[in-house]
Design a protein around this motif. Structure first.
Motif, PDB file in Angstrom:
ATOM      1  N   GLN A  33       0.830  -1.204   0.000  1.00 32.88           N
ATOM      2  CA  GLN A  33       0.000   0.000   0.000  1.00 32.88           C
ATOM      3  C   GLN A  33       0.869   1.261   0.000  1.00 32.88           C
ATOM      4  OE1 GLN A  33      -3.284  -0.615  -0.422  1.00 32.88           O
ATOM      5  NE2 GLN A  33      -2.605  -2.742  -0.305  1.00 32.88           N
ATOM      6  N   LEU A  34       2.136   1.108   0.389  1.00 34.86           N
ATOM      7  CA  LEU A  34       3.023   2.276   0.479  1.00 34.86           C
ATOM      8  C   LEU A  34       3.388   2.789  -0.905  1.00 34.86           C
ATOM      9  CD1 LEU A  34       5.536   1.147   3.271  1.00 34.86           C
ATOM     10  CD2 LEU A  34       3.508   2.579   3.523  1.00 34.86           C
ATOM     11  N   GLN A  35       3.392   4.096  -1.063  1.00 38.07           N
ATOM     12  CA  GLN A  35       3.781   4.712  -2.335  1.00 38.07           C
ATOM     13  C   GLN A  35       4.944   5.690  -2.157  1.00 38.07           C
ATOM     14  OE1 GLN A  35       2.475   3.578  -5.052  1.00 38.07           O
ATOM     15  NE2 GLN A  35       0.958   2.333  -3.974  1.00 38.07           N
ATOM     16  N   ASN A  36       5.118   6.189  -0.934  1.00 34.31           N
ATOM     17  CA  ASN A  36       6.162   7.173  -0.666  1.00 34.31           C
ATOM     18  C   ASN A  36       7.530   6.493  -0.615  1.00 34.31           C
ATOM     19  OD1 ASN A  36       8.018   8.796   1.138  1.00 34.31           O
ATOM     20  ND2 ASN A  36       6.321  10.234   0.889  1.00 34.31           N
ATOM     21  N   LEU A  74      17.230  -5.795 -12.188  1.00 37.21           N
ATOM     22  CA  LEU A  74      17.840  -5.236 -13.397  1.00 37.21           C
ATOM     23  C   LEU A  74      16.773  -4.918 -14.445  1.00 37.21           C
ATOM     24  CD1 LEU A  74      20.432  -4.562 -14.964  1.00 37.21           C
ATOM     25  CD2 LEU A  74      20.458  -6.936 -15.757  1.00 37.21           C
ATOM     26  N   ILE A  75      15.835  -5.849 -14.631  1.00 32.43           N
ATOM     27  CA  ILE A  75      14.749  -5.627 -15.598  1.00 32.43           C
ATOM     28  C   ILE A  75      13.904  -4.425 -15.182  1.00 32.43           C
ATOM     29  CG2 ILE A  75      12.601  -6.597 -16.508  1.00 32.43           C
ATOM     30  CD1 ILE A  75      14.036  -9.360 -16.354  1.00 32.43           C
ATOM     31  N   LEU A  76      13.596  -4.338 -13.876  1.00 35.26           N
ATOM     32  CA  LEU A  76      12.834  -3.184 -13.383  1.00 35.26           C
ATOM     33  C   LEU A  76      13.579  -1.879 -13.655  1.00 35.26           C
ATOM     34  CD1 LEU A  76      11.388  -4.225  -9.894  1.00 35.26           C
ATOM     35  CD2 LEU A  76      10.089  -3.413 -11.860  1.00 35.26           C
ATOM     36  N   GLY A  77      14.885  -1.895 -13.381  1.00 37.39           N
ATOM     37  CA  GLY A  77      15.682  -0.690 -13.590  1.00 37.39           C
ATOM     38  C   GLY A  77      15.730  -0.271 -15.044  1.00 37.39           C
ATOM     39  N   ILE A  78      15.934  -1.259 -15.940  1.00 35.11           N
ATOM     40  CA  ILE A  78      16.005  -0.941 -17.371  1.00 35.11           C
ATOM     41  C   ILE A  78      14.668  -0.396 -17.867  1.00 35.11           C
ATOM     42  CG2 ILE A  78      16.242  -1.966 -19.670  1.00 35.11           C
ATOM     43  CD1 ILE A  78      18.321  -3.890 -18.429  1.00 35.11           C
ATOM     44  N   TRP A  79      13.585  -1.075 -17.497  1.00 37.23           N
ATOM     45  CA  TRP A  79      12.265  -0.671 -17.993  1.00 37.23           C
ATOM     46  C   TRP A  79      11.880   0.727 -17.494  1.00 37.23           C
ATOM     47  CZ3 TRP A  79       8.808  -1.281 -21.541  1.00 37.23           C
ATOM     48  CH2 TRP A  79       7.515  -0.794 -21.349  1.00 37.23           C
ATOM     49  N   HIS A  80      12.029   0.939 -16.186  1.00 39.16           N
ATOM     50  CA  HIS A  80      11.600   2.226 -15.639  1.00 39.16           C
ATOM     51  C   HIS A  80      12.581   3.343 -16.003  1.00 39.16           C
ATOM     52  CE1 HIS A  80       8.935  -0.361 -13.218  1.00 39.16           C
ATOM     53  NE2 HIS A  80       8.133   0.666 -13.316  1.00 39.16           N
ATOM     54  N   GLY A  81      13.843   2.975 -16.272  1.00 33.78           N
ATOM     55  CA  GLY A  81      14.770   3.965 -16.789  1.00 33.78           C
ATOM     56  C   GLY A  81      14.402   4.381 -18.200  1.00 33.78           C
ATOM     57  N   TRP A  82      13.975   3.414 -18.996  1.00 39.29           N
ATOM     58  CA  TRP A  82      13.589   3.694 -20.377  1.00 39.29           C
ATOM     59  C   TRP A  82      12.313   4.535 -20.435  1.00 39.29           C
ATOM     60  CZ3 TRP A  82       9.841   1.073 -23.829  1.00 39.29           C
ATOM     61  CH2 TRP A  82       9.994   1.467 -25.160  1.00 39.29           C
ATOM     62  N   THR A  83      11.368   4.236 -19.532  1.00 33.54           N
ATOM     63  CA  THR A  83      10.108   4.997 -19.518  1.00 33.54           C
ATOM     64  C   THR A  83      10.223   6.304 -18.733  1.00 33.54           C
ATOM     65  OG1 THR A  83       9.328   3.750 -17.575  1.00 33.54           O
ATOM     66  CG2 THR A  83       8.690   2.920 -19.753  1.00 33.54           C
ATOM     67  N   GLY A  84      11.330   6.486 -18.040  1.00 35.56           N
ATOM     68  CA  GLY A  84      11.532   7.714 -17.277  1.00 35.56           C
ATOM     69  C   GLY A  84      10.825   7.742 -15.941  1.00 35.56           C
ATOM     70  N   GLU A  85      10.320   6.588 -15.481  1.00 38.23           N
ATOM     71  CA  GLU A  85       9.601   6.532 -14.200  1.00 38.23           C
ATOM     72  C   GLU A  85      10.506   5.939 -13.119  1.00 38.23           C
ATOM     73  OE1 GLU A  85       6.170   4.226 -15.171  1.00 38.23           O
ATOM     74  OE2 GLU A  85       5.132   5.924 -16.094  1.00 38.23           O
ATOM     75  N   THR A  88       8.854   5.293  -9.547  1.00 36.61           N
ATOM     76  CA  THR A  88       8.004   4.094  -9.519  1.00 36.61           C
ATOM     77  C   THR A  88       8.856   2.836  -9.508  1.00 36.61           C
ATOM     78  OG1 THR A  88       6.305   5.279 -10.765  1.00 36.61           O
ATOM     79  CG2 THR A  88       6.138   2.878 -10.703  1.00 36.61           C
ATOM     80  N   GLY A  89       9.891   2.815 -10.336  1.00 33.34           N
ATOM     81  CA  GLY A  89      10.781   1.651 -10.391  1.00 33.34           C
ATOM     82  C   GLY A  89      11.500   1.416  -9.075  1.00 33.34           C
ATOM     83  N   ALA A  90      12.000   2.503  -8.470  1.00 26.95           N
ATOM     84  CA  ALA A  90      12.705   2.375  -7.191  1.00 26.95           C
ATOM     85  C   ALA A  90      11.751   1.887  -6.099  1.00 26.95           C
ATOM     86  CB  ALA A  90      13.321   3.715  -6.803  1.00 26.95           C
ATOM     87  N   ALA A  91      10.513   2.380  -6.117  1.00 30.35           N
ATOM     88  CA  ALA A  91       9.521   1.947  -5.120  1.00 30.35           C
ATOM     89  C   ALA A  91       9.202   0.463  -5.275  1.00 30.35           C
ATOM     90  CB  ALA A  91       8.249   2.780  -5.249  1.00 30.35           C
ATOM     91  N   LEU A  92       8.989   0.024  -6.515  1.00 29.17           N
ATOM     92  CA  LEU A  92       8.712  -1.397  -6.768  1.00 29.17           C
ATOM     93  C   LEU A  92       9.880  -2.276  -6.353  1.00 29.17           C
ATOM     94  CD1 LEU A  92       6.870  -1.399 -10.212  1.00 29.17           C
ATOM     95  CD2 LEU A  92       5.983  -2.214  -8.039  1.00 29.17           C
ATOM     96  N   ALA A  93      11.093  -1.853  -6.697  1.00 23.27           N
ATOM     97  CA  ALA A  93      12.279  -2.630  -6.342  1.00 23.27           C
ATOM     98  C   ALA A  93      12.431  -2.718  -4.824  1.00 23.27           C
ATOM     99  CB  ALA A  93      13.527  -1.995  -6.964  1.00 23.27           C
ATOM    100  N   GLY A  94      12.210  -1.601  -4.138  1.00 24.32           N
ATOM    101  CA  GLY A  94      12.315  -1.602  -2.683  1.00 24.32           C
ATOM    102  C   GLY A  94      11.285  -2.511  -2.037  1.00 24.32           C
ATOM    103  N   LYS A  95      10.043  -2.459  -2.530  1.00 27.53           N
ATOM    104  CA  LYS A  95       8.990  -3.307  -1.971  1.00 27.53           C
ATOM    105  C   LYS A  95       9.271  -4.779  -2.242  1.00 27.53           C
ATOM    106  CE  LYS A  95       5.537  -0.536  -3.586  1.00 27.53           C
ATOM    107  NZ  LYS A  95       4.163  -0.015  -3.805  1.00 27.53           N
ATOM    108  N   MET A  96       9.805  -5.075  -3.430  1.00 28.71           N
ATOM    109  CA  MET A  96      10.147  -6.464  -3.747  1.00 28.71           C
ATOM    110  C   MET A  96      11.244  -6.980  -2.820  1.00 28.71           C
ATOM    111  SD  MET A  96      11.702  -8.073  -7.282  1.00 28.71           S
ATOM    112  CE  MET A  96      10.423  -7.425  -8.317  1.00 28.71           C
TER     113      MET A  96
END
Length: 198
Positions: A33-36, A74-85, A88-96
């Protein structure tokens, strides 16, 4: 076969597996539920501190169990780096990372036999629909025990590839890895049948 229970004893080893799994489920739901990003970072620091509270050797063992996550990160980083988000990518990686670290913490401090017993008890109502709770519990135990075995064999196969080729190991090793998994499954099935089956 391997067990993921850590030999380094901690106070968590004395807590029954039921409350630990319940706390893991509630914590995982709350975590996602965390987004911050700052809150997620604080939770990561708290989980790291919890591991370190049980000693450096325990924390190092737990960190080693997180190593298989790097391709997903790595996949999360590449994808969210490519999309500029990036946020969001850092939040997903941290939660994972936090979710897997907490799940590993439960596995490392619980006996596999206790987890099987709990799964059997929780799955008992499913017997009305023809599903054997014992089969479900044994299947879960086999996944837990054989995942690190298969990962170790995959690593060995990668080393063998690098010893014979200047190129990096790639998708071509997936076929032999799959064949090894099927071969292991066949041997386990024969062993279960030899002991009376399920």
């Amino acid at each position: 076969m391997l067990t993921l229970t850590c030999p380094i004893k901690t106070p968590l080893h004395r807590i029954p597996v039921g409350p630990k799994l319940l706390a893991l489920a509630v914590g995982s739901v709350a975590l996602f539920q965390l987004q911050n990003l700052w809150l997620i970072g604080a939770v990561m620091a708290a989980v790291a501190g919890l591991h370190l509270a049980f000693g450096w050797a325990f924390a190092r063992h737990a960190a080693a169990m997180l190593r298989p996550l790097w391709p997903f990160l790595l996949i999360l980083g590449i994808w969210h780096g490519w999309t500029g988000e990036w946020v969001t990518g850092a939040a997903l990686a941290g939660k994972m990372l936090v979710a897997v670290a907490l799940a590993n913490l439960v596995t490392m401090t619980s006996r596999l036999e206790d987890m099987i017993t709990l799964v059997e008890r929780l799955a008992a109502p499913l017997s009305r629909f023809g599903l054997s709770p014992r089969v479900l519990a044994v299947a879960m135990a086999l996944v837990i025990r054989f995942t690190p075995v298969l990962m170790e064999k995959t690593t060995q196969l990668g080393h063998a590839w690098r010893a014979r080729s200047a190129r990096r190991a790639n998708w071509r090793i997936m076929l032999p890895v799959s064949l090894m998994a099927l071969d292991d499954a066949d041997h386990v099935a024969e062993a279960i049948r030899a002991r009376g089956g399920l």
